[in-house]
Design an enzyme around this catalytic site. Structure first.
Site, PDB file in Angstrom:
ATOM      1  N   ASP A  13       0.871  -1.372  -0.115  1.00 59.95           N
ATOM      2  CA  ASP A  13      -0.147   0.013   0.108  1.00 59.95           C
ATOM      3  C   ASP A  13       0.974   1.239   0.183  1.00 59.95           C
ATOM      4  O   ASP A  13       0.302   2.280   0.492  1.00 59.95           O
ATOM      5  CB  ASP A  13      -0.980  -0.094   1.236  1.00 59.95           C
ATOM      6  CG  ASP A  13      -1.695  -1.265   1.292  1.00 59.95           C
ATOM      7  OD1 ASP A  13      -2.385  -1.761   0.249  1.00 59.95           O
ATOM      8  OD2 ASP A  13      -2.051  -1.517   2.482  1.00 59.95           O
ATOM      9  N   LYS A  16       2.178   1.950  -5.292  1.00 64.23           N
ATOM     10  CA  LYS A  16       2.898   1.583  -6.507  1.00 64.23           C
ATOM     11  C   LYS A  16       1.968   1.876  -7.768  1.00 64.23           C
ATOM     12  O   LYS A  16       2.568   1.916  -8.662  1.00 64.23           O
ATOM     13  CB  LYS A  16       3.023   0.178  -6.319  1.00 64.23           C
ATOM     14  CG  LYS A  16       4.166  -0.220  -5.045  1.00 64.23           C
ATOM     15  CD  LYS A  16       4.125  -1.600  -5.111  1.00 64.23           C
ATOM     16  CE  LYS A  16       3.177  -2.410  -4.558  1.00 64.23           C
ATOM     17  NZ  LYS A  16       2.674  -2.149  -2.979  1.00 64.23           N
ATOM     18  N   GLY A  40      -4.137  -4.385  -4.518  1.00 64.25           N
ATOM     19  CA  GLY A  40      -5.156  -3.386  -4.865  1.00 64.25           C
ATOM     20  C   GLY A  40      -4.361  -2.103  -5.465  1.00 64.25           C
ATOM     21  O   GLY A  40      -4.051  -1.324  -4.489  1.00 64.25           O
ATOM     22  N   HIS A  41      -4.253  -2.103  -6.597  1.00 63.87           N
ATOM     23  CA  HIS A  41      -3.382  -0.980  -7.128  1.00 63.87           C
ATOM     24  C   HIS A  41      -4.238   0.261  -7.789  1.00 63.87           C
ATOM     25  O   HIS A  41      -4.949  -0.054  -8.637  1.00 63.87           O
ATOM     26  CB  HIS A  41      -2.350  -1.401  -8.229  1.00 63.87           C
ATOM     27  CG  HIS A  41      -1.312  -2.184  -7.797  1.00 63.87           C
ATOM     28  ND1 HIS A  41      -0.312  -2.886  -8.469  1.00 63.87           N
ATOM     29  CD2 HIS A  41      -0.998  -2.495  -6.321  1.00 63.87           C
ATOM     30  CE1 HIS A  41       0.257  -3.521  -7.688  1.00 63.87           C
ATOM     31  NE2 HIS A  41       0.094  -3.491  -6.423  1.00 63.87           N
ATOM     32  N   GLN A 225       2.164  -6.004  -3.167  1.00 66.16           N
ATOM     33  CA  GLN A 225       2.435  -6.033  -1.596  1.00 66.16           C
ATOM     34  C   GLN A 225       3.961  -5.219  -1.353  1.00 66.16           C
ATOM     35  O   GLN A 225       4.239  -4.464  -2.267  1.00 66.16           O
ATOM     36  CB  GLN A 225       2.633  -7.363  -1.227  1.00 66.16           C
ATOM     37  CG  GLN A 225       1.342  -8.223  -1.167  1.00 66.16           C
ATOM     38  CD  GLN A 225       0.952  -8.875  -2.449  1.00 66.16           C
ATOM     39  OE1 GLN A 225       1.536  -9.352  -3.081  1.00 66.16           O
ATOM     40  NE2 GLN A 225      -0.359  -8.605  -2.797  1.00 66.16           N
TER      41      GLN A 225
HETATM   42  P1  IMP Z   1      -2.808 -12.757   1.747  1.00 69.58           P
HETATM   43  O1  IMP Z   1      -1.867 -12.332   0.816  1.00 69.58           O
HETATM   44  O2  IMP Z   1      -4.219 -12.625   1.531  1.00 69.58           O
HETATM   45  O3  IMP Z   1      -2.397 -14.323   2.179  1.00 69.58           O
HETATM   46  O4  IMP Z   1      -2.506 -11.927   3.366  1.00 69.58           O
HETATM   47  C1  IMP Z   1      -1.348 -12.155   3.913  1.00 69.58           C
HETATM   48  C2  IMP Z   1      -0.789 -10.764   4.504  1.00 69.58           C
HETATM   49  O5  IMP Z   1      -0.589  -9.764   3.524  1.00 69.58           O
HETATM   50  C3  IMP Z   1      -1.969 -10.026   5.508  1.00 69.58           C
HETATM   51  O6  IMP Z   1      -1.674  -9.391   6.470  1.00 69.58           O
HETATM   52  C4  IMP Z   1      -2.597  -8.840   4.328  1.00 69.58           C
HETATM   53  O7  IMP Z   1      -3.080  -7.942   4.907  1.00 69.58           O
HETATM   54  C5  IMP Z   1      -1.261  -8.765   3.742  1.00 69.58           C
HETATM   55  N1  IMP Z   1      -1.616  -8.212   2.442  1.00 69.58           N
HETATM   56  C6  IMP Z   1      -1.850  -8.965   1.084  1.00 69.58           C
HETATM   57  N2  IMP Z   1      -1.858  -8.241  -0.105  1.00 69.58           N
HETATM   58  C7  IMP Z   1      -1.522  -7.029   0.469  1.00 69.58           C
HETATM   59  C8  IMP Z   1      -1.539  -5.661   0.010  1.00 69.58           C
HETATM   60  O8  IMP Z   1      -1.484  -5.584  -1.644  1.00 69.58           O
HETATM   61  N3  IMP Z   1      -1.186  -4.592   0.412  1.00 69.58           N
HETATM   62  C9  IMP Z   1      -1.048  -4.656   1.839  1.00 69.58           C
HETATM   63  N4  IMP Z   1      -1.130  -5.778   2.431  1.00 69.58           N
HETATM   64  C10 IMP Z   1      -1.351  -6.963   1.789  1.00 69.58           C
END
Ligand code: IMP
Length: 432
Positions: A13, A16, A40-41, A225
């Protein structure tokens, strides 16, 4: 011409999407190489906000080729929804603008069910996943059980894989997680119903990109991420299930590592995190609320409020080392306007010792408190500043201090959500 990799240097977040959108102007090809619909970009063009989850943000610029690489885990139903949405907004009118690696692993219905049910079962020990099936899908990829994008066009193979996989998954879902089983025919029919809309997308992405490199095209690799969510180098187990660092751009797209020339770290002027896990500079007070409100810090995929805190140099230096960061795009500097003073965390105090490197053992981190350097804030609104020289002196000093502490030049400074609200100090496609 150089190829440029974009990575997040914090917990995701960082903004990007906006930086990718700006740099796409110089790129011929934009590639996603890891993650999936957990990302979520957000890109704001004019007054319209678009949130992209699986399609590279470059799709909003016409004439650019977008590739979803083998390192992505792909949810086809949500991909088609995303395609419909951007088409409604007038984007992606040429279907050949998107190609998907035949080797990308699919997120299947059992992955989402397992992700959500596991989190529920873990209770207070949950990771706080996005519930999109990311972890279970990567598990199956590494276990060599994945259904890959290319498989959906082969009826016999697809049926066989779904039936075999469901024998095991249904046992796990019903006996361990207490969930309803899935029906193989229903899963197969739902997937094959999507096929016609997907026929133009499969590509051997590695070959495609090798040809593009040979033709001297510019490639922009769009990470998702952030470094602290990397499955190997982040705050494990509170991480995502992919490698989010720059080297993955090669693995997750099939280009050789010598084709990754410039690595741009995207760094927010403060820190945020969604989901559970350590966050040393987290603020649970009015300043944290101020950052959340001013910065609109709510998850673009799940809507969850993001945890907010001061800039953490230990985290960013960890990212600089792991990614070989060439330069930093500093985002959301405007959000800090109005604060009397700003803290920069320069280390963690653990008893008598001060740590300057992020510890691998999270139980050490629990005993640490941040050490802060305090710098003056500024009151001026930055949202209309278009040249670096016009920033208030305190804002320039903050940027200069971050450059000195990280040892990395800040090539871009972003002062708002719009494309135009960006100060380009040096273009990563030219030199960093
Ligand atoms: P997962 O990727 O859904 O398995 O989530 C694992 C961890 O990564 C959690 O803490 C999510 O909130 C975090 N996470 C996954 N994708 C994003 C992102 O695009 N932005 C911020 N945090 C993310």
């Amino acid at each position: 011409m150089p190829n440029v990799v974009i990575v997040g240097t914090q917990w995701g977040d960082e903004g990007k999407g906006k930086i990718v959108d700006i740099l796409t102007e110089q790129a011929d090809i934009v590639v996603r190489f890891q993650g999936g619909p957990n990302a979520g970009h957000t890109v704001v063009i004019g007054d319209t906000k678009t949130i992209l989850h699986q399609i590279p943000s470059g799709i909003l610029n016409s004439g650019k080729q977008c590739i979803i690489g083998n390192g992505v885990v792909l949810d086809l139903a949500t991909l088609l929804d995303e395609i419909r949405q951007i088409r409604q907004q007038g984007y992606f009118t040429d279907p050949s603008a998107l190609k998907i690696s035949e080797n990308a692993s699919l997120i299947m219905p059992w992955h989402k069910k397992i992700d959500i049910a596991r989190e529920r079962k873990k209770g207070k020990n949950k990771i706080g996943t996005t519930g999109r099936g990311i972890g279970p899908a990567y598990e199956d990829k590494v276990a060599r059980n994945a259904i890959r994008f290319g498989d959906i066009f082969n009826d016999t193979l697809l049926r066989d894989k779904i039936e075999t996989t469901l024998e095991e998954k249904n046992f796990y879902l019903t006996s361990y997680l207490g969930e309803e089983p899935l029906n193989a025919d229903a899963v197969l029919n739902a997937l094959t119903a999507l096929r016609d809309e997907l026929r133009s997308y499969p590509v051997n992405a590695s070959l495609y990109l090798a040809e593009a490199v040979g033709q001297g095209k510019n490639i922009l690799f769009e990470g998702a991420q952030g470094t602290m969510l990397d499955v190997d180098h982040g705050t494990y187990p509170f991480v995502t299930s992919s490698n989010t660092t720059a080297a993955q751009a090669a693995i997750g797209s099939g280009v050789g590592p010598r084709q990754l020339h410039t690595i741009v770290g995207i760094t927010k002027a403060y820190t945020t995190r969604v989901g559970e896990g350590p966050f040393p500079t987290e603020l649970t007070d009015a300043t944290g609320d101020f950052m959340r409100t001013q910065g609109g810090e709510f998850g673009s995929t799940t809507g969850r409020p993001r945890r907010c805190g001061w800039f953490d140099l230990v985290v960013v230096k960890h990212a600089v080392r792991l990614n070989s960061i060439s330069c930093i795009a500093l985002t959301k500097l405007d959000v800090l306007s109005g604060l009397d003073s700003i803290n920069i965390c320069t280390g963690y105090r653990c008893g008598e010792t001060i740590l300057h490197e992020f510890p691998n053992d999270l139980s050490v981190l629990e005993k640490c408190v941040p050490v802060y350097e305090t710098v003056p804030g500024w009151k001026e609104d930055l949202s209309n500043v278009s040249s670096y020289g016009d920033l208030p002196q305190a804002a320039k000093s903050y940027v200069a201090r971050l450059e000195a502490l990280t040892g990395v030049p800040m090539c871009m400074v972003s002062v708002g959500v719009k494309r135009s609200q960006n100060i380009m100090r040096s273009n990563p496609f030219d030199a960093c």
